[in-house]
Design a protein around this motif. Sequence first.
Motif, PDB file in Angstrom:
ATOM      1  N   LYS A  43     -29.461  17.077  46.496  1.00 49.53           N
ATOM      2  CA  LYS A  43     -29.687  16.024  45.492  1.00 49.53           C
ATOM      3  C   LYS A  43     -28.432  15.200  45.200  1.00 49.53           C
ATOM      4  O   LYS A  43     -28.522  14.126  44.613  1.00 49.53           O
ATOM      5  N   PHE A  44     -27.251  15.732  45.570  1.00 42.75           N
ATOM      6  CA  PHE A  44     -25.994  15.113  45.160  1.00 42.75           C
ATOM      7  C   PHE A  44     -25.029  14.998  46.345  1.00 42.75           C
ATOM      8  O   PHE A  44     -25.145  15.734  47.328  1.00 42.75           O
ATOM      9  N   THR A  45     -24.073  14.079  46.213  1.00 43.20           N
ATOM     10  CA  THR A  45     -22.892  14.130  47.059  1.00 43.20           C
ATOM     11  C   THR A  45     -21.920  15.086  46.375  1.00 43.20           C
ATOM     12  O   THR A  45     -21.446  14.813  45.273  1.00 43.20           O
ATOM     13  N   VAL A  46     -21.665  16.212  47.022  1.00 46.73           N
ATOM     14  CA  VAL A  46     -20.904  17.301  46.411  1.00 46.73           C
ATOM     15  C   VAL A  46     -19.454  17.280  46.923  1.00 46.73           C
ATOM     16  O   VAL A  46     -19.213  17.178  48.134  1.00 46.73           O
ATOM     17  N   TYR A  47     -18.526  17.385  45.995  1.00 43.35           N
ATOM     18  CA  TYR A  47     -17.100  17.491  46.317  1.00 43.35           C
ATOM     19  C   TYR A  47     -16.586  18.812  45.744  1.00 43.35           C
ATOM     20  O   TYR A  47     -16.601  19.006  44.528  1.00 43.35           O
ATOM     21  N   ILE A  48     -16.145  19.725  46.618  1.00 42.04           N
ATOM     22  CA  ILE A  48     -15.617  21.013  46.161  1.00 42.04           C
ATOM     23  C   ILE A  48     -14.126  21.014  46.445  1.00 42.04           C
ATOM     24  O   ILE A  48     -13.691  21.101  47.608  1.00 42.04           O
ATOM     25  N   LEU A  49     -13.340  20.908  45.408  1.00 40.01           N
ATOM     26  CA  LEU A  49     -11.903  20.806  45.628  1.00 40.01           C
ATOM     27  C   LEU A  49     -11.255  22.179  45.781  1.00 40.01           C
ATOM     28  O   LEU A  49     -11.750  23.186  45.276  1.00 40.01           O
ATOM     29  N   ASP A  50     -10.170  22.200  46.533  1.00 37.70           N
ATOM     30  CA  ASP A  50      -9.261  23.340  46.539  1.00 37.70           C
ATOM     31  C   ASP A  50      -8.220  23.059  45.472  1.00 37.70           C
ATOM     32  O   ASP A  50      -7.464  22.077  45.578  1.00 37.70           O
ATOM     33  N   ARG A  51      -8.178  23.902  44.462  1.00 37.19           N
ATOM     34  CA  ARG A  51      -7.175  23.693  43.423  1.00 37.19           C
ATOM     35  C   ARG A  51      -5.771  23.952  43.985  1.00 37.19           C
ATOM     36  O   ARG A  51      -5.604  24.534  45.056  1.00 37.19           O
TER      37      ARG A  51
END
Length: 579
Positions: A54-62
């Motif tokens: 449903k979304f454009t997902v961005y999973i960051l590396d902190r």
Amino acid sequence: MSNTRGYIIGSVISKDGTKIGYRQMGEGPGLIIIHGPLSSSQNLMKLGSELSKKFTVYILDRRGRGLSGPYGNDYGLGREVEDLDALVTKTGAEFFFGDSTGATILLKSTLTLPSVHKIVLHEPIVYVNDSEMKKFNTAIDNFNKEVSEGKNADALINISDIVNNQPSLLYKLPDSLTKLSFGLILKTEDIRVKDNDVKIKDVIHTLKYDAQLLNETKGILDSFKDTSAEVLLLCGSKPSDLIKNSIDTLNEILPNLNFVELEGLNHNSAQNNGDPEEVSMVVRKFFTNRLYTKSTVTSKDGTIIGYRQMGSGPGLILMHGDIGSSQHFMGLANELSDLFTIYIPDRRGRGLSGPFGDNYGLQKEVEDLDVLIKKTGAHFLFGASSGALIILQSSLTIGSIDKIALYEPLVYVNKYEMDKFNEINQRVDQEIDEDKLTSAMVTGLELITKVNPEEKPPSPIYYLPRFIWKLIFRMILRSDNKYVKGDDVLLKDLLPTRHYDNILVNETEGKIDNYKKISAEVLLIGGSKSSLFLKHSLDALKGILPNVKRVELKDLDHDSPQNTRDPEAIAQELILFFL
């Protein structure tokens, strides 16, 4: 840069020059996911994959992990917020999910980043009291000591008790087997961990930095009273004392809060080895329930009729029933919005619409629906209860209606049942007029059990004494007052509207034969657990309507189309019927 694992790698440069890397997948509105301690973007990939539908997902590396640069100088919540700000600026993301300390970072960002305005916090940890945090910090010191001595397995086992009262099966083994299992996991990392993923041994040192973030929240909790962000707070059913105290405190402080407790889930549930599918369902519903636009039409008598719109495809209007408004069909709308453009009006006297006005009755409701159909061009309609009755009546005069699906419309069929129906409702009206709302709600239960003398209560709960029911409804009203926000309508404001719905039902006395003239294709839907008088109404309509199909859905009842019941099952029937 893309790879074979279904995501794109990107990066931004934070305010202090540090590179912050992220994984990107999916299409739709932007959603940023922030991981918690002892993890990196890889640990939330299953959650990201579910949400990428449903979304454009961005999973960051902190900072200090995987695709991102080092912690640098002056590390703290401020730096983490700057990193998030850089990613928001690049992506334009509208929605945010934080896990554990990732949730703590999100919470802090709401104070300075106006764009962070719809967030999900999964078990955030904040500084609530000195004794609890002293215990936490001691555990962190012991963890760091064991890590420095090369006892990584011991460190991971011992720290679990701080955050989990419901750990995974691995932690429930005898200590010796748990330690052996962790040892094998750590020793096989060089074989298992590939590409952009991070080994446990490379993030185990990061826990002290996450502990620093939590300690920074000391003395600043009251500032979160000023946040304007809409928040969904997620918590497992048996959190540790540390997390429970944090959740309870935030529940009291945050002004625009929705709270959901997930049965059987724990602090690791958002991660790959937890239950990311269930977490994603709740997250998706929270965000997509608010992905709607609002508009209005003006009815024949000048009354404004407001409605919510979402999705794309052929037009489908959803008409709510008694003690309801458009908010109660948002779950059903979410299930249908991939295939239809959904329009959900607030009927007169509710929410976005104007008052009932003079001479209220079926004709006024038909006029309201007529102007909505003319504006939207919708040819498909679904209604529940009195909303279904309005659609039925409208189909007699509005020629552009092609197909209608009706969930348990109540028409005047049986005099004995309708006399009993009206007698109960008169008592309900009187108690509402006297501001005895909980009493009225208890009396209303008699519509389920006492309209027909052969009726059997669908559940043993209906045998509870009246005073217990009043206590239950009092708690429901209090909860409703706390959590209903935005365009939604309070239950206490909806209860008086049932009087007007009863007017509609009684207008059908002696008129059922009129429905023989309806040319639209009709789907009649009922639940197997619904009251007999509702089934009698469906029986009568099945015998009258010329172009009709009837289905009964197992284990459903009169409220099943609403958000908290079973809109998924009804959506499946509607898709089959309309397409």
